[in-house]
Design a protein around this motif. Structure first.
Motif, PDB file in Angstrom:
ATOM      1  N   LYS A 291       1.118  -1.147  -0.006  1.00  0.00           N
ATOM      2  CA  LYS A 291      -0.117  -0.027   0.083  1.00  0.00           C
ATOM      3  C   LYS A 291       0.961   1.220  -0.145  1.00  0.00           C
ATOM      4  CE  LYS A 291      -4.168   1.779   2.310  1.00  0.00           C
ATOM      5  NZ  LYS A 291      -5.409   1.471   2.853  1.00  0.00           N
ATOM      6  N   ILE A 292       0.654   2.025  -1.046  1.00  0.00           N
ATOM      7  CA  ILE A 292       1.584   3.308  -1.178  1.00  0.00           C
ATOM      8  C   ILE A 292       0.763   4.323  -0.242  1.00  0.00           C
ATOM      9  CG2 ILE A 292       2.532   4.987  -2.605  1.00  0.00           C
ATOM     10  CD1 ILE A 292       2.848   2.662  -4.556  1.00  0.00           C
ATOM     11  N   GLY A 293       1.060   4.869   0.947  1.00  0.00           N
ATOM     12  CA  GLY A 293       0.766   5.728   1.647  1.00  0.00           C
ATOM     13  C   GLY A 293       1.246   7.173   1.288  1.00  0.00           C
ATOM     14  N   ASP A 294       2.650   7.183   1.384  1.00  0.00           N
ATOM     15  CA  ASP A 294       3.320   8.563   1.040  1.00  0.00           C
ATOM     16  C   ASP A 294       4.703   7.737   0.476  1.00  0.00           C
ATOM     17  OD1 ASP A 294       5.565   7.388   2.907  1.00  0.00           O
ATOM     18  OD2 ASP A 294       4.205   8.270   4.613  1.00  0.00           O
ATOM     19  N   LYS A 295       5.688   8.752   0.035  1.00  0.00           N
ATOM     20  CA  LYS A 295       6.750   8.093  -0.862  1.00  0.00           C
ATOM     21  C   LYS A 295       7.890   7.458  -0.351  1.00  0.00           C
ATOM     22  CE  LYS A 295       9.691  10.884  -3.941  1.00  0.00           C
ATOM     23  NZ  LYS A 295      10.464  11.940  -4.549  1.00  0.00           N
TER      24      LYS A 295
ATOM     25  N   ILE B  20       7.364  -9.874  -7.511  1.00  0.00           N
ATOM     26  CA  ILE B  20       6.364  -9.093  -8.042  1.00  0.00           C
ATOM     27  C   ILE B  20       5.483  -8.276  -7.086  1.00  0.00           C
ATOM     28  CG2 ILE B  20       4.071  -9.195  -9.515  1.00  0.00           C
ATOM     29  CD1 ILE B  20       5.270 -11.755 -10.736  1.00  0.00           C
ATOM     30  N   VAL B  21       5.362  -6.992  -7.283  1.00  0.00           N
ATOM     31  CA  VAL B  21       4.593  -6.090  -6.605  1.00  0.00           C
ATOM     32  C   VAL B  21       3.236  -5.650  -6.807  1.00  0.00           C
ATOM     33  CG1 VAL B  21       4.653  -4.126  -4.844  1.00  0.00           C
ATOM     34  CG2 VAL B  21       6.660  -5.654  -5.058  1.00  0.00           C
ATOM     35  N   ILE B  22       2.216  -5.760  -6.176  1.00  0.00           N
ATOM     36  CA  ILE B  22       0.903  -5.162  -6.452  1.00  0.00           C
ATOM     37  C   ILE B  22       0.863  -4.055  -5.508  1.00  0.00           C
ATOM     38  CG2 ILE B  22      -1.575  -5.383  -6.881  1.00  0.00           C
ATOM     39  CD1 ILE B  22      -1.046  -8.511  -7.519  1.00  0.00           C
ATOM     40  N   ALA B  23       0.611  -2.790  -5.770  1.00  0.00           N
ATOM     41  CA  ALA B  23       0.657  -1.751  -4.897  1.00  0.00           C
ATOM     42  C   ALA B  23      -0.660  -1.093  -5.079  1.00  0.00           C
ATOM     43  CB  ALA B  23       1.693  -0.893  -5.407  1.00  0.00           C
ATOM     44  N   ASP B  24      -1.309  -0.971  -3.789  1.00  0.00           N
ATOM     45  CA  ASP B  24      -2.558  -0.107  -3.744  1.00  0.00           C
ATOM     46  C   ASP B  24      -2.245   1.499  -3.516  1.00  0.00           C
ATOM     47  OD1 ASP B  24      -4.880   1.016  -2.967  1.00  0.00           O
ATOM     48  OD2 ASP B  24      -5.367  -0.293  -1.149  1.00  0.00           O
ATOM     49  N   ILE B  25      -2.778   1.926  -4.835  1.00  0.00           N
ATOM     50  CA  ILE B  25      -2.545   3.409  -4.725  1.00  0.00           C
ATOM     51  C   ILE B  25      -3.897   4.326  -4.617  1.00  0.00           C
ATOM     52  CG2 ILE B  25      -0.324   3.440  -6.151  1.00  0.00           C
ATOM     53  CD1 ILE B  25      -2.129   3.934  -8.484  1.00  0.00           C
TER      54      ILE B  25
ATOM     55  N   ASP C 297      -2.272  13.455  -8.802  1.00  0.00           N
ATOM     56  CA  ASP C 297      -1.373  13.881  -7.894  1.00  0.00           C
ATOM     57  C   ASP C 297      -0.040  13.982  -8.089  1.00  0.00           C
ATOM     58  OD1 ASP C 297      -0.557  14.289  -5.093  1.00  0.00           O
ATOM     59  OD2 ASP C 297      -1.571  12.590  -4.300  1.00  0.00           O
ATOM     60  N   ARG C 298       0.658  14.996  -7.715  1.00  0.00           N
ATOM     61  CA  ARG C 298       1.957  15.492  -7.963  1.00  0.00           C
ATOM     62  C   ARG C 298       2.942  14.279  -7.559  1.00  0.00           C
ATOM     63  NH1 ARG C 298       4.772  17.915 -11.386  1.00  0.00           N
ATOM     64  NH2 ARG C 298       6.524  19.275 -10.611  1.00  0.00           N
ATOM     65  N   THR C 299       2.442  13.731  -6.183  1.00  0.00           N
ATOM     66  CA  THR C 299       3.448  12.935  -5.127  1.00  0.00           C
ATOM     67  C   THR C 299       3.338  11.629  -5.985  1.00  0.00           C
ATOM     68  OG1 THR C 299       2.850  13.875  -3.239  1.00  0.00           O
ATOM     69  CG2 THR C 299       3.385  11.663  -3.038  1.00  0.00           C
ATOM     70  N   MET C 300       2.011  11.312  -6.631  1.00  0.00           N
ATOM     71  CA  MET C 300       2.020   9.721  -7.271  1.00  0.00           C
ATOM     72  C   MET C 300       2.815  10.048  -8.715  1.00  0.00           C
ATOM     73  SD  MET C 300       0.511   7.220  -6.985  1.00  0.00           S
ATOM     74  CE  MET C 300       1.261   6.003  -7.674  1.00  0.00           C
ATOM     75  N   GLU C 301       2.922  11.169  -9.134  1.00  0.00           N
ATOM     76  CA  GLU C 301       3.635  11.255 -10.502  1.00  0.00           C
ATOM     77  C   GLU C 301       5.128  10.847 -10.218  1.00  0.00           C
ATOM     78  OE1 GLU C 301       3.536  14.904 -12.925  1.00  0.00           O
ATOM     79  OE2 GLU C 301       1.332  15.087 -12.144  1.00  0.00           O
ATOM     80  N   HIS C 302       5.611  11.502  -8.890  1.00  0.00           N
ATOM     81  CA  HIS C 302       6.988  11.146  -8.788  1.00  0.00           C
ATOM     82  C   HIS C 302       7.356   9.668  -8.221  1.00  0.00           C
ATOM     83  CE1 HIS C 302       8.332  15.380  -8.602  1.00  0.00           C
ATOM     84  NE2 HIS C 302       7.513  15.697  -7.858  1.00  0.00           N
TER      85      HIS C 302
ATOM     86  N   LEU D 270       9.353   4.100  -9.651  1.00  0.00           N
ATOM     87  CA  LEU D 270       8.953   2.887  -9.962  1.00  0.00           C
ATOM     88  C   LEU D 270       9.343   2.165 -11.425  1.00  0.00           C
ATOM     89  CD1 LEU D 270       5.899   2.353  -7.467  1.00  0.00           C
ATOM     90  CD2 LEU D 270       8.434   1.585  -7.208  1.00  0.00           C
ATOM     91  N   LYS D 271       8.917   3.394 -12.381  1.00  0.00           N
ATOM     92  CA  LYS D 271       9.256   3.073 -13.974  1.00  0.00           C
ATOM     93  C   LYS D 271      10.552   2.924 -13.871  1.00  0.00           C
ATOM     94  CE  LYS D 271       5.390   5.740 -15.941  1.00  0.00           C
ATOM     95  NZ  LYS D 271       5.299   6.772 -16.808  1.00  0.00           N
ATOM     96  N   GLN D 272      11.491   3.708 -13.272  1.00  0.00           N
ATOM     97  CA  GLN D 272      12.935   3.804 -13.230  1.00  0.00           C
ATOM     98  C   GLN D 272      13.501   2.160 -12.809  1.00  0.00           C
ATOM     99  OE1 GLN D 272      15.243   5.617 -14.899  1.00  0.00           O
ATOM    100  NE2 GLN D 272      16.810   4.413 -14.266  1.00  0.00           N
ATOM    101  N   VAL D 273      12.749   1.794 -11.484  1.00  0.00           N
ATOM    102  CA  VAL D 273      13.175   0.557 -11.050  1.00  0.00           C
ATOM    103  C   VAL D 273      12.996  -0.532 -12.034  1.00  0.00           C
ATOM    104  CG1 VAL D 273      12.713  -1.200  -9.213  1.00  0.00           C
ATOM    105  CG2 VAL D 273      12.974   1.112  -8.646  1.00  0.00           C
ATOM    106  N   ALA D 274      11.496  -0.340 -12.843  1.00  0.00           N
ATOM    107  CA  ALA D 274      11.200  -1.433 -13.646  1.00  0.00           C
ATOM    108  C   ALA D 274      12.436  -1.591 -14.825  1.00  0.00           C
ATOM    109  CB  ALA D 274       9.770  -1.204 -14.066  1.00  0.00           C
TER     110      ALA D 274
END
Length: 119
Positions: free
Chosen positions: A43-47, A62-67, A74-79, A84-88
Motif C-alpha cells: 500500500k502506497i501511503g507516502d513516498k 512481483i509487487v501489486i501496490a494499492d494507490i 496527484d504530484r506525489t503520485m507522479e514522482h 517505480l518506472k525507473q526501477v522496472a
C-alpha cells in the motif's frame, strides 16, 4: 466478490488484510520446493513506502501496490510512478497501472500482458 477481484481489487473501496482469503495449495506443492518469485501486496501511503517496493522488485518479487490514497493527477503520485518506472527499467522488468487503484511492478523475466482475459 470473486477470487480475482480479491487479488486484483475492484473499482471501489479499500481493502484490508482480512479481505484476502488464504487458500491452501499444500496438496499441489512439495514441502521442499521454494518459489523463486513471490507476489507481494503493498500500500502506497507516502513516498517512503516506495523504498520497500523497490527492494522487493530488486529481490525478484512481483509487487501489486494499492494507490487508492492518491489520485492519478496527484504530484506525489507522479514522482512515485516515475521512481517505480525507473526501477522496472533498471531490472528490465515491467510496470503497469491497473485502473486508478493499483500499480503492478515485475522484476526481470516477468512481463505484464496489456490484454485482459475474457471479456
Amino acid at each position: 466478490m470473486g477470487l480475482m477481484s480479491k487479488i486484483l481489487g475492484s473499482s471501489g473501496g479499500t481493502r484490508q488484510t482480512e479481505d484476502y482469503v488464504e487458500l491452501s495449495a499444500d496438496e499441489l506443492a512439495g514441502d521442499d520446493i521454494e518459489a523463486e518469485t513471490q507476489v507481494k501486496i503493498a500500500k502506497i501511503g507516502d513516498k517512503s513506502d516506495v523504498i520497500d517496493i523497490k527492494d522487493e522488485v530488486y529481490d525478484g518479487n512481483i509487487v501489486i501496490a494499492d494507490i487508492t490514497r492518491h489520485s492519478t493527477q496527484d504530484r506525489t503520485m507522479e514522482h512515485i510512478t516515475d521512481e517505480l518506472k525507473q526501477v522496472a527499467k533498471e531490472v528490465r522488468g515491467d510496470i503497469v497501472q491497473k485502473d486508478d487503484d493499483q500499480l503492478i511492478i515485475t522484476p526481470t523475466g516477468a512481463e505484464i500482458s496489456r490484454e485482459r482475459i475474457g471479456r
